[in-house]
Design a protein around this motif. Structure first.
Motif, PDB file in Angstrom:
ATOM      1  N   GLN A  32       6.466  -2.049  13.354  1.00 49.34           N
ATOM      2  CA  GLN A  32       6.690  -3.016  14.432  1.00 49.34           C
ATOM      3  C   GLN A  32       6.904  -2.310  15.769  1.00 49.34           C
ATOM      4  O   GLN A  32       6.330  -2.707  16.791  1.00 49.34           O
ATOM      5  N   ASN A  33       7.716  -1.255  15.774  1.00 42.83           N
ATOM      6  CA  ASN A  33       7.997  -0.532  17.014  1.00 42.83           C
ATOM      7  C   ASN A  33       6.770   0.218  17.530  1.00 42.83           C
ATOM      8  O   ASN A  33       6.525   0.266  18.740  1.00 42.83           O
ATOM      9  N   ASN A  72      12.223  -2.501   4.677  1.00 40.76           N
ATOM     10  CA  ASN A  72      12.610  -2.967   6.011  1.00 40.76           C
ATOM     11  C   ASN A  72      12.469  -1.858   7.050  1.00 40.76           C
ATOM     12  O   ASN A  72      12.013  -2.100   8.172  1.00 40.76           O
ATOM     13  N   ASN A 122       8.736  -1.381   7.765  1.00 36.01           N
ATOM     14  CA  ASN A 122       8.194  -2.468   8.578  1.00 36.01           C
ATOM     15  C   ASN A 122       8.676  -2.393  10.022  1.00 36.01           C
ATOM     16  O   ASN A 122       7.913  -2.658  10.959  1.00 36.01           O
ATOM     17  N   GLU A 123       9.946  -2.026  10.206  1.00 33.59           N
ATOM     18  CA  GLU A 123      10.474  -1.902  11.570  1.00 33.59           C
ATOM     19  C   GLU A 123       9.786  -0.764  12.318  1.00 33.59           C
ATOM     20  O   GLU A 123       9.512  -0.865  13.515  1.00 33.59           O
ATOM     21  N   GLU A 138       3.012  -7.534  19.694  1.00 37.71           N
ATOM     22  CA  GLU A 138       4.329  -8.005  19.289  1.00 37.71           C
ATOM     23  C   GLU A 138       4.212  -8.792  17.991  1.00 37.71           C
ATOM     24  O   GLU A 138       3.513  -9.802  17.926  1.00 37.71           O
ATOM     25  N   VAL A 139       4.884  -8.321  16.964  1.00 36.23           N
ATOM     26  CA  VAL A 139       4.839  -8.970  15.657  1.00 36.23           C
ATOM     27  C   VAL A 139       6.239  -9.010  15.068  1.00 36.23           C
ATOM     28  O   VAL A 139       7.114  -8.220  15.432  1.00 36.23           O
ATOM     29  N   ALA A 140       6.452  -9.950  14.145  1.00 39.21           N
ATOM     30  CA  ALA A 140       7.698  -9.970  13.388  1.00 39.21           C
ATOM     31  C   ALA A 140       7.709  -8.778  12.447  1.00 39.21           C
ATOM     32  O   ALA A 140       6.662  -8.311  11.989  1.00 39.21           O
ATOM     33  N   ARG A 141       8.905  -8.293  12.150  1.00 40.80           N
ATOM     34  CA  ARG A 141       9.023  -7.106  11.294  1.00 40.80           C
ATOM     35  C   ARG A 141       8.316  -7.303   9.956  1.00 40.80           C
ATOM     36  O   ARG A 141       7.587  -6.419   9.496  1.00 40.80           O
ATOM     37  N   ASP A 142       8.515  -8.450   9.342  1.00 40.79           N
ATOM     38  CA  ASP A 142       7.947  -8.678   8.013  1.00 40.79           C
ATOM     39  C   ASP A 142       6.439  -8.900   8.044  1.00 40.79           C
ATOM     40  O   ASP A 142       5.810  -8.948   6.986  1.00 40.79           O
ATOM     41  N   SER A 143       5.874  -9.038   9.243  1.00 34.35           N
ATOM     42  CA  SER A 143       4.436  -9.280   9.362  1.00 34.35           C
ATOM     43  C   SER A 143       3.708  -8.096   9.988  1.00 34.35           C
ATOM     44  O   SER A 143       2.576  -8.241  10.455  1.00 34.35           O
ATOM     45  N   ALA A 144       4.334  -6.918   9.984  1.00 38.70           N
ATOM     46  CA  ALA A 144       3.789  -5.772  10.724  1.00 38.70           C
ATOM     47  C   ALA A 144       2.644  -5.058  10.007  1.00 38.70           C
ATOM     48  O   ALA A 144       1.808  -4.430  10.652  1.00 38.70           O
TER      49      ALA A 144
END
Length: 241
Positions: free
Chosen positions: A45-46, A38, A41-42, A54-60
């Protein structure tokens, strides 16, 4: 043993504590891989968020691999530290070292042929650490985007650094002055510059002066270490001092 005795009660409490502690330790250990995933992925994402992806964390992972074309760890002279994995650099630990010993991660993105340089940030807010990322356009002067986060800033005050309105204020701001000297971007209380993107300043959060100063400081203190790399590895001719 007499169940009504103090010894029995004490032994029962000790055994209960041991069982609960063991269960908690087992749970924490079993969750470590998921927590680490997690965090990774975060982070991706950032980094992507600074360049408008812009993506969801789990799709980064997939867009990160697509758009982030280089990950480099630098020393304070702008030279690559080839034995250091840039993505694994922990700024919390790096900031405890002398600047000459630190590694400075740099992410280079390519979005439809446009290059961006993404720099991780970390500093001190009012109560604890603040951090984030800032992306520079290929002129290594204009900010493409920024994201910020914090550990313990006050909700509704310093905690507002995570809000979109504050982050968007940095879009297209310059980190150099008119002479080409590095000045960063200041968070200014009572700012009257409106939409001026050439004054190296944005409006502060009301009631959060110390957090705003922390954002100002971490932008300057982190970016200045990348100037030697930008000077030697880009075609931009600026007076980095």
């Amino acid at each position: 043993m007499d169940r009504n005795s103090n010894a029995y009660t004490f032994l029962f409490v000790v055994l209960l504590i041991a069982v609960v502690a063991s269960a908690l330790a087992l749970t924490a250990t079993s969750l470590q891989p998921e927590q680490a995933e997690n965090v990774k992925n975060e982070k991706m994402q950032n980094i992507l968020g600074t360049v408008g992806i812009e993506v969801a964390r789990d799709s980064a992972q997939i867009p990160f691999d697509k758009y982030i074309v280089e990950r480099i760890a630098l020393d304070n002279n702008g030279q690559e530290k080839k034995d250091v994995n840039a993505f694994e650099v922990d700024l919390k630990k790096e900031l405890k070292k002398n600047v000459e010993e630190q590694a400075f991660p740099l992410y280079i993105a390519d979005i439809e042929g446009s290059k961006y340089y993404i720099v991780p940030l970390r500093g001190k807010g009012l109560w604890d650490a603040i951090w984030g990322y800032v992306a520079l356009k290929d002129d290594v002067n204009t900010i493409k985007g920024a994201v910020f986060d914090h550990k313990a800033e006050t909700p509704g005050l310093g905690g507002e650094i995570t809000q979109m309105w504050f982050k968007k204020a940095f879009d297209d701001e310059k980190i150099l002055d008119e002479s080409g000297n590095f000045v960063g971007v200041s968070v200014v209380k009572g700012y009257q510059g409106g939409d001026n993107k050439d004054d190296n300043a944005v409006d502060a959060i009301s009631g959060a002066t110390i957090t705003g100063d922390g954002v100002t400081d971490m932008i300057s203190e982190r970016l200045i270490n990348y100037l030697p790399y930008f000077k030697n590895n880009t075609n931009v001719k600026v007076a980095f001092n």
